[in-house]
Structure formats: structure tokens, C-alpha cells
Enzyme design. Structure first.
Site, mmCIF file in Angstrom:
data_model
loop_
_atom_site.group_PDB
_atom_site.id
_atom_site.type_symbol
_atom_site.label_atom_id
_atom_site.label_comp_id
_atom_site.label_asym_id
_atom_site.label_seq_id
_atom_site.Cartn_x
_atom_site.Cartn_y
_atom_site.Cartn_z
ATOM 1 N N ASP A 114 0.807 -1.104 -0.123
ATOM 2 C CA ASP A 114 0.012 0.049 -0.150
ATOM 3 C C ASP A 114 0.779 1.404 0.025
ATOM 4 O O ASP A 114 0.281 2.302 0.681
ATOM 5 C CB ASP A 114 -0.956 -0.098 1.294
ATOM 6 C CG ASP A 114 -2.104 -1.079 1.186
ATOM 7 O OD1 ASP A 114 -1.711 -1.964 0.360
ATOM 8 O OD2 ASP A 114 -2.554 -1.383 2.041
ATOM 9 N N LYS B 159 -6.724 -4.714 -3.028
ATOM 10 C CA LYS B 159 -7.382 -5.575 -1.833
ATOM 11 C C LYS B 159 -8.105 -4.640 -0.936
ATOM 12 O O LYS B 159 -8.168 -3.475 -0.913
ATOM 13 C CB LYS B 159 -6.364 -5.828 -0.753
ATOM 14 C CG LYS B 159 -5.480 -4.916 -0.091
ATOM 15 C CD LYS B 159 -4.404 -5.298 0.685
ATOM 16 C CE LYS B 159 -3.463 -4.262 1.386
ATOM 17 N NZ LYS B 159 -4.091 -3.568 2.273
ATOM 18 N N LYS C 116 -7.625 -4.541 5.031
ATOM 19 C CA LYS C 116 -6.196 -4.527 5.555
ATOM 20 C C LYS C 116 -5.085 -5.507 5.363
ATOM 21 O O LYS C 116 -4.076 -5.087 4.958
ATOM 22 C CB LYS C 116 -6.305 -3.915 6.955
ATOM 23 C CG LYS C 116 -7.247 -2.975 7.456
ATOM 24 C CD LYS C 116 -6.987 -1.661 6.860
ATOM 25 C CE LYS C 116 -7.986 -0.362 7.288
ATOM 26 N NZ LYS C 116 -8.024 0.478 6.315
ATOM 27 N N VAL D 133 3.274 0.408 4.129
ATOM 28 C CA VAL D 133 2.435 1.189 5.014
ATOM 29 C C VAL D 133 1.158 0.658 5.129
ATOM 30 O O VAL D 133 0.311 0.156 4.453
ATOM 31 C CB VAL D 133 2.245 2.742 4.748
ATOM 32 C CG1 VAL D 133 3.834 3.458 4.677
ATOM 33 C CG2 VAL D 133 1.604 3.030 3.426
ATOM 34 N N THR D 134 0.481 0.993 6.433
ATOM 35 C CA THR D 134 1.392 1.150 7.687
ATOM 36 C C THR D 134 1.650 0.158 8.615
ATOM 37 O O THR D 134 0.891 -1.036 8.455
ATOM 38 C CB THR D 134 0.177 2.198 8.668
ATOM 39 O OG1 THR D 134 -0.771 1.545 9.003
ATOM 40 C CG2 THR D 134 0.045 3.564 7.939
ATOM 41 N N CYS E 25 -1.851 -2.438 7.910
ATOM 42 C CA CYS E 25 -1.935 -3.267 6.630
ATOM 43 C C CYS E 25 -0.731 -4.344 6.765
ATOM 44 O O CYS E 25 -0.819 -5.354 6.485
ATOM 45 C CB CYS E 25 -2.166 -2.546 5.454
ATOM 46 S SG CYS E 25 -3.912 -1.762 5.301
ATOM 47 N N GLN F 71 8.593 -12.904 21.662
ATOM 48 C CA GLN F 71 8.293 -14.628 21.689
ATOM 49 C C GLN F 71 9.147 -15.463 21.078
ATOM 50 O O GLN F 71 8.453 -16.527 20.455
ATOM 51 C CB GLN F 71 6.666 -14.809 21.800
ATOM 52 C CG GLN F 71 6.331 -13.990 22.886
ATOM 53 C CD GLN F 71 4.749 -13.973 22.820
ATOM 54 O OE1 GLN F 71 4.267 -15.251 23.192
ATOM 55 N NE2 GLN F 71 3.548 -13.181 22.828
HETATM 56 N N1 TIU Z 1 -2.790 0.684 4.323
HETATM 57 C C1 TIU Z 1 -2.923 0.653 5.454
HETATM 58 O O1 TIU Z 1 -2.333 0.569 6.587
HETATM 59 N N2 TIU Z 1 -4.398 1.154 5.641
HETATM 60 C C2 TIU Z 1 -4.875 2.091 6.606
HETATM 61 O O2 TIU Z 1 -5.856 2.376 6.809
HETATM 62 N N3 TIU Z 1 -3.856 2.438 7.547
HETATM 63 C C3 TIU Z 1 -3.900 3.298 8.455
HETATM 64 O O3 TIU Z 1 -2.842 3.226 9.191
HETATM 65 N N4 TIU Z 1 -5.143 3.886 8.559
#
Ligand code: TIU
Length: 228
Positions: A24, A129, A132, A157-158, A162, A202
Site C-alpha cells: 500500500d 485488496k 487491511k 504502510v502502515t 496493513c 516470543q
Molecule cells: N494500508 C493501511 O495501513 N491502511 C490503513 O488504513 N492504515 C492506517 O494506518 N490508517
């Protein structure tokens, strides 16, 4: 085999059965006016992961590792967007609403594009997709199985949303996951740090965590061997 210095310990990978999965790296998350900002985030927080992610792409491509990209987004008719997800940002800034980069988080709009530094090359699959995780409602898993992929290097990200969801999904499906720490980014530095810790705590409960430089050091000799 290449051995990557990682946490909780070194991991040996076969580049032939490894894929780099870049999650993403879209304008909607990294630039002002997109979905990330609509959720109230400071999108400048993600800028620092662009160059490491670009460098990681170059390392993987040079080493002959399969590269795949994902994008989060929805059909223009929003039929695949759960109401619970649509309701979460303020009216006028919701998924599907018009913004400076086109309709927010909608496939085909400029904001849905991957940032130029991390753009896919021809032949690199891009997985669209709706959720997430990259495995939910996508054809990623058969694509990986058909290529004999056993290990994923994950960036993007993030970190805690995701990337984490995808790593959890992949781990349960039997893939070994190496999260490329500095090639991931979050709007919240403490979430980024905690998410990385969660992966490798862990004894590596969900996977391994490595810096891009360490991945480069492990794969560089192969590049030299290939060139020789
Ligand atoms: N790609 C992804 O992480 N989608 C999100 O909505 N991330 C947020 O941190 N909002």
C-alpha cells in the site's frame, strides 16, 4: 541461501522461494488529501520510509527475488466497502468522496496509485485488496503458492495496520515473514516500534524484523556472483 541478520535471530532464505511484498505505498496514504489525511493523520510521518522502500525494491530486483505490490482500495460503486469502514471518516472525507487526488481510496483514481519512487515494474503483480490484510478477498495466496514462495519480505504502510494484518495472515498460512523495519512507516512512531516488537517477540511469534541494510548485505553477494 542468504543469511539475513534479523531479530530475534538470523534467518536463512532461499531467494528463489522468497517474495518481496510491498504493502500500500499509495498516494492515498503518503500524500496530503487522501485517505490517510481524511482519517486525521499527519501523512508527513510516512515520508521517511519511501527511500528505504525504494532501496529494498532495488535490492530484491537485483537479486532476482519476486516482487509484488498491494493497493488498498474499493470498486467505484463501493459495493465491496463495508458500511462500518465507510462510516469511519467524517462526511465529505469518506471513501468514495471527491478529493484533490480524485475519489478517496477508489480504484483507478490518482490517489490510489503507488508513489513514483516505489512504482511497480512491468511484470510485477499488483494485488488490489479491499481490506487491511493482503490475503483477504484477493488472489495473493494462489499467486504465491504457484511460484513456490515460502518466505516473504514485507514492507510498506502502515506498520501496525496493513503490514501487521498481512504478516499475521501470512504467518497463519505457513509463510515465513521478514518485516523490513525501516521500509515500513506509521503515522505513530510508538505504534511502529511496538508493531515491530510484536512481530519478533516470543522467539519470533509472527516472524523476523530486519533493516534494509541487513537485507542488502545478505543479498549483495548473490548479485556479485550473478554478475561474475
Ligand atoms: N494500508 C493501511 O495501513 N491502511 C490503513 O488504513 N492504515 C492506517 O494506518 N490508517
Amino acid at each position: 541461501m542468504a543469511v539475513i541478520e534479523a531479530r530475534p535471530g538470523p534467518i536463512a532464505i532461499d531467494p528463489g522461494s522468497t517474495a518481496l511484498l510491498v504493502i500500500d505505498m499509495q498516494r492515498d496514504f503518503l500524500e496530503p488529501g487522501g485517505f490517510g489525511e481524511a482519517l486525521g493523520n499527519d501523512v508527513s510521518m510516512l515520508a521517511s520510509c519511501i527511500v528505504p522502500c525504494r532501496d529494498l525494491l532495488a535490492i530484491a530486483r537485483a537479486a532476482g527475488i519476486a516482487v509484488m505490490h498491494t493497493r488498498e482500495g474499493h470498486r467505484p460503486d463501493l459495493a465491496d466497502a463495508p458500511p462500518a469502514k465507510l462510516d469511519r471518516s467524517p462526511p465529505g472525507m469518506r471513501i468514495g468522496d471527491p478529493g484533490p487526488m480524485g475519489r478517496i481510496l477508489v480504484r483507478g483514481e490518482p490517489g490510489h496509485d503507488i508513489v513514483p519512487d516505489c512504482a511497480p515494474l512491468p511484470g510485477e503483480p499488483v494485488i488490489d485488496k479491499p481490506g487491511k490484510g493482503a490475503f483477504y478477498a484477493t488472489d495473493l495466496e494462489p499467486m504465491l503458492r504457484h511460484r513456490g514462495i515460502a518466505t516473504l519480505i514485507v514492507a510498506g504502510v502502515t506498520t501496525e495496520v496493513c503490514v501487521h494484518t498481512t504478516v499475521r495472515e501470512a504467518n497463519d498460512r505457513g509463510f515465513r515473514c521478514i518485516v523490513a523495519a525501516d521500509a515500513c512507516g506509521s503515522y505513530f512512531p510508538h505504534f511502529h516500534a511496538a508493531a515491530l516488537e510484536m512481530v519478533c517477540a516470543q522467539g519470533g511469534i509472527f516472524g523476523w524484523v530486519a533493516e534494509v541494510a541487513a537485507i542488502g548485505r545478505a543479498l549483495q553477494p548473490r548479485v556479485t556472483e550473478k554478475a561474475a
